[in-house]
Write a protein that holds these residues in place. Structure first.
Motif, PDB file in Angstrom:
ATOM      1  N   ILE A 103       0.850  -1.184   0.000  1.00 15.85           N
ATOM      2  CA  ILE A 103       0.000   0.000   0.000  1.00 15.85           C
ATOM      3  C   ILE A 103       0.887   1.237   0.000  1.00 15.85           C
ATOM      4  CG2 ILE A 103      -0.277  -0.172   2.513  1.00 15.85           C
ATOM      5  CD1 ILE A 103      -2.984   1.288   2.162  1.00 15.85           C
ATOM      6  N   ALA A 104       0.627   2.125  -0.948  1.00 16.94           N
ATOM      7  CA  ALA A 104       1.285   3.435  -1.001  1.00 16.94           C
ATOM      8  C   ALA A 104       0.271   4.458  -0.529  1.00 16.94           C
ATOM      9  CB  ALA A 104       1.743   3.746  -2.420  1.00 16.94           C
ATOM     10  N   LEU A 105       0.619   5.182   0.525  1.00 17.32           N
ATOM     11  CA  LEU A 105      -0.292   6.171   1.115  1.00 17.32           C
ATOM     12  C   LEU A 105       0.405   7.517   1.105  1.00 17.32           C
ATOM     13  CD1 LEU A 105      -2.387   5.728   4.343  1.00 17.32           C
ATOM     14  CD2 LEU A 105      -0.995   7.758   4.015  1.00 17.32           C
ATOM     15  N   ASP A 106      -0.286   8.522   0.577  1.00 14.49           N
ATOM     16  CA  ASP A 106       0.258   9.875   0.526  1.00 14.49           C
ATOM     17  C   ASP A 106      -0.526  10.762   1.483  1.00 14.49           C
ATOM     18  OD1 ASP A 106       1.243  12.378  -0.025  1.00 14.49           O
ATOM     19  OD2 ASP A 106       1.197  12.146  -2.197  1.00 14.49           O
ATOM     20  N   PRO A 107       0.013  11.055   2.677  1.00 13.36           N
ATOM     21  CA  PRO A 107      -0.712  11.901   3.625  1.00 13.36           C
ATOM     22  C   PRO A 107      -0.978  13.301   3.094  1.00 13.36           C
ATOM     23  CG  PRO A 107       1.097  10.745   4.712  1.00 13.36           C
ATOM     24  CD  PRO A 107       1.294  10.581   3.232  1.00 13.36           C
ATOM     25  N   ARG A 108      -0.162  13.776   2.146  1.00 11.56           N
ATOM     26  CA  ARG A 108      -0.324  15.138   1.632  1.00 11.56           C
ATOM     27  C   ARG A 108      -1.622  15.293   0.853  1.00 11.56           C
ATOM     28  NH1 ARG A 108       5.364  14.757  -1.322  1.00 11.56           N
ATOM     29  NH2 ARG A 108       4.327  12.756  -1.765  1.00 11.56           N
ATOM     30  N   THR A 109      -2.009  14.268   0.129  1.00 12.46           N
ATOM     31  CA  THR A 109      -3.205  14.325  -0.711  1.00 12.46           C
ATOM     32  C   THR A 109      -4.331  13.436  -0.192  1.00 12.46           C
ATOM     33  OG1 THR A 109      -2.364  12.552  -2.121  1.00 12.46           O
ATOM     34  CG2 THR A 109      -1.823  14.826  -2.753  1.00 12.46           C
ATOM     35  N   ARG A 110      -4.040  12.651   0.857  1.00 14.72           N
ATOM     36  CA  ARG A 110      -4.997  11.689   1.409  1.00 14.72           C
ATOM     37  C   ARG A 110      -5.439  10.690   0.343  1.00 14.72           C
ATOM     38  NH1 ARG A 110      -9.715  13.982   3.185  1.00 14.72           N
ATOM     39  NH2 ARG A 110     -10.081  12.258   4.618  1.00 14.72           N
ATOM     40  N   ARG A 111      -4.481  10.288  -0.483  1.00 14.29           N
ATOM     41  CA  ARG A 111      -4.737   9.240  -1.485  1.00 14.29           C
ATOM     42  C   ARG A 111      -3.963   7.982  -1.101  1.00 14.29           C
ATOM     43  NH1 ARG A 111      -2.884  11.322  -7.057  1.00 14.29           N
ATOM     44  NH2 ARG A 111      -3.675   9.289  -7.718  1.00 14.29           N
ATOM     45  N   ARG A 112      -4.491   6.846  -1.494  1.00 10.77           N
ATOM     46  CA  ARG A 112      -3.802   5.584  -1.243  1.00 10.77           C
ATOM     47  C   ARG A 112      -4.064   4.615  -2.393  1.00 10.77           C
ATOM     48  NH1 ARG A 112      -7.678   3.178   3.663  1.00 10.77           N
ATOM     49  NH2 ARG A 112      -9.446   4.509   3.139  1.00 10.77           N
ATOM     50  N   ARG A 144      -1.235  15.105   6.354  1.00 10.18           N
ATOM     51  CA  ARG A 144       0.053  15.651   6.806  1.00 10.18           C
ATOM     52  C   ARG A 144       0.659  16.345   5.595  1.00 10.18           C
ATOM     53  NH1 ARG A 144      -0.707  11.062  10.183  1.00 10.18           N
ATOM     54  NH2 ARG A 144       0.047  11.462  12.320  1.00 10.18           N
ATOM     55  N   ASP A 145       0.778  17.664   5.671  1.00 11.99           N
ATOM     56  CA  ASP A 145       1.050  18.465   4.476  1.00 11.99           C
ATOM     57  C   ASP A 145       2.471  18.345   3.952  1.00 11.99           C
ATOM     58  OD1 ASP A 145      -1.534  19.478   4.209  1.00 11.99           O
ATOM     59  OD2 ASP A 145      -1.138  21.093   5.635  1.00 11.99           O
ATOM     60  N   THR A 146       3.441  18.174   4.839  1.00 13.04           N
ATOM     61  CA  THR A 146       4.838  18.198   4.398  1.00 13.04           C
ATOM     62  C   THR A 146       5.656  17.164   5.164  1.00 13.04           C
ATOM     63  OG1 THR A 146       5.434  19.875   6.039  1.00 13.04           O
ATOM     64  CG2 THR A 146       4.755  20.672   3.866  1.00 13.04           C
ATOM     65  N   TYR A 147       6.835  16.875   4.608  1.00  9.07           N
ATOM     66  CA  TYR A 147       7.785  16.033   5.337  1.00  9.07           C
ATOM     67  C   TYR A 147       9.191  16.520   5.044  1.00  9.07           C
ATOM     68  CZ  TYR A 147       9.011  13.519   0.989  1.00  9.07           C
ATOM     69  OH  TYR A 147       9.454  13.205  -0.267  1.00  9.07           O
ATOM     70  N   SER A 280       4.786  16.602   9.096  1.00 12.16           N
ATOM     71  CA  SER A 280       4.142  17.677   9.847  1.00 12.16           C
ATOM     72  C   SER A 280       2.970  17.122  10.650  1.00 12.16           C
ATOM     73  CB  SER A 280       3.670  18.775   8.888  1.00 12.16           C
ATOM     74  OG  SER A 280       2.798  18.242   7.899  1.00 12.16           O
ATOM     75  N   ALA A 281       2.453  17.951  11.555  1.00 14.47           N
ATOM     76  CA  ALA A 281       1.368  17.524  12.441  1.00 14.47           C
ATOM     77  C   ALA A 281       0.122  17.165  11.635  1.00 14.47           C
ATOM     78  CB  ALA A 281       1.050  18.641  13.433  1.00 14.47           C
ATOM     79  N   PRO A 282      -0.683  16.221  12.123  1.00 11.39           N
ATOM     80  CA  PRO A 282      -1.840  15.760  11.359  1.00 11.39           C
ATOM     81  C   PRO A 282      -3.047  16.683  11.447  1.00 11.39           C
ATOM     82  CG  PRO A 282      -1.744  14.601  13.439  1.00 11.39           C
ATOM     83  CD  PRO A 282      -0.513  15.464  13.378  1.00 11.39           C
ATOM     84  N   GLU A 283      -3.804  16.667  10.378  1.00  2.00           N
ATOM     85  CA  GLU A 283      -5.161  17.214  10.378  1.00  2.00           C
ATOM     86  C   GLU A 283      -6.083  16.011  10.300  1.00  2.00           C
ATOM     87  OE1 GLU A 283      -8.145  19.382   7.198  1.00  2.00           O
ATOM     88  OE2 GLU A 283      -6.016  19.924   7.149  1.00  2.00           O
ATOM     89  N   TYR A 284      -6.822  15.746  11.365  1.00  2.00           N
ATOM     90  CA  TYR A 284      -7.606  14.522  11.432  1.00  2.00           C
ATOM     91  C   TYR A 284      -8.771  14.541  10.447  1.00  2.00           C
ATOM     92  CZ  TYR A 284      -4.964  13.801  15.711  1.00  2.00           C
ATOM     93  OH  TYR A 284      -3.950  13.644  16.635  1.00  2.00           O
ATOM     94  N   SER A 285      -9.048  13.390   9.896  1.00  2.00           N
ATOM     95  CA  SER A 285     -10.141  13.256   8.945  1.00  2.00           C
ATOM     96  C   SER A 285     -11.481  13.550   9.619  1.00  2.00           C
ATOM     97  CB  SER A 285     -10.166  11.829   8.377  1.00  2.00           C
ATOM     98  OG  SER A 285     -11.351  11.601   7.636  1.00  2.00           O
TER      99      SER A 285
END
Length: 293
Positions: A103-112, A144-147, A280-285
């Motif tokens: 599984i590839a998960l991108d927190p920046r775009t909330r896509r997986r 999570r917007d950045t890393y 970066s810090a999370p923004e919860y769904s």
């Protein structure tokens, strides 16, 4: 997509067979250009498989510069490098024709994106021949917007047969974990997310979490209904520490329609600074339910 008997049994119990059949039409064997482009943008990949030595199922984290995972054809991906030294899946990924789930998960775009298939070693890492390729909705994914990438010293993994108090606290503060499961013909890796507290360490040897409504295919719970082996992966998104658990899991179905998964721990591997990524810090769904206490 053809569902095996375990997934069908859960679908029928919940009453979602028609929905599952509709969603399953989106599962294919080919890697479309948009999926290939998505993979090449990712700095991390989660993979699940069974250890050929003892059959224990684990989920592991791989990281690299974007492009370390890429499609090398319409039905294959290649991964540069491999798991860390001492990772429980090192032997599985060195073997030929290993069933794996990724599984590839991108927190920046909330896509997986999930890709399941068969892995084989290559001179520079490993390749996976795709058998199932599909995307999931962004439900329960924290943004999570950045890393940033940091050089972190290699640390020897710490192994045990049960959770420490500190590990239990870490699990209960998590907003994300990954679960690997297997069945007779393959493996799968999936994501679970929620507000902190959504997964509980009920004892040093057991975890539990509510199974939130998802895509109705029930690949994970279907696998567990025919083979209870499972592996869990928890990631510290700030320090890069990784906590891997292997054991067995069972699903409890309540009369009100809710489902709870109970996981029994048989082995624990904790690796400080396993990942070079600091997010970066999370923004919860907004879809996350409030955890029950």
């Amino acid at each position: 997509m053809t569902f095996h008997a375990g997934s069908r049994a859960v679908q029928d119990r919940v009453g979602v067979r028609d929905i599952a059949d509709h969603v399953g039409r989106a599962v294919g064997q080919g890697i479309r250009p948009v999926a290939a482009a998505f993979l090449e943008q990712q700095p991390m990949l989660v993979i699940g498989a069974a250890d050929p030595a003892d059959g224990a199922v684990w989920a592991s984290l791989l990281t690299g510069e974007p492009g370390f995972v890429r499609a090398t054809g319409p039905h294959q991906i290649s991964v540069l490098g491999g798991v860390r030294a001492g990772d429980p899946l090192a032997a599985a990924l060195a073997a030929e024709d290993t069933p794996v789930g990724t599984i590839a998960l991108d927190p920046r775009t909330r896509r997986r994106m999930r890709l399941n298939g068969r892995a084989r070693p290559t001179p520079r890492g490993f390749a996976v021949e795709a058998e199932q390729v599909f995307a999931n909705c962004p439900k329960y994914l924290q943004r999570r917007d950045t890393y940033e990438t940091a050089d972190r010293p290699s640390v020897t993994p710490r192994r045990s047969s049960e959770l420490t108090a500190e590990q239990s606290e870490f699990i209960e503060s998590a907003d994300t974990f990954f679960i690997a499961t297997v069945h007779e013909d393959g493996a799968d890796a999936s994501h679970r997310g929620g507000n902190p507290g959504f997964v509980r360490a009920t004892s040093p040897g057991e975890l539990s979490w509510r199974d939130y409504p998802g895509n109705s295919m029930f690949l994970t719970l279907g696998n567990l209904s025919v083979d209870p082996r499972a592996g869990l992966l928890f990631l510290d998104w700030t320090s890069g520490a990784v906590l891997q658990l292997t054991g067995t899991a069972r699903t409890e179905f309540d009369e009100d329609g809710e489902r709870t998964v109970r996981f029994t721990v048989t082995a624990v591997v904790e690796t400080p600074a396993a990942s070079p990524l600091t997010w970066s810090a999370p923004e919860y769904s907004a879809a996350n339910p409030t955890p029950a206490r």
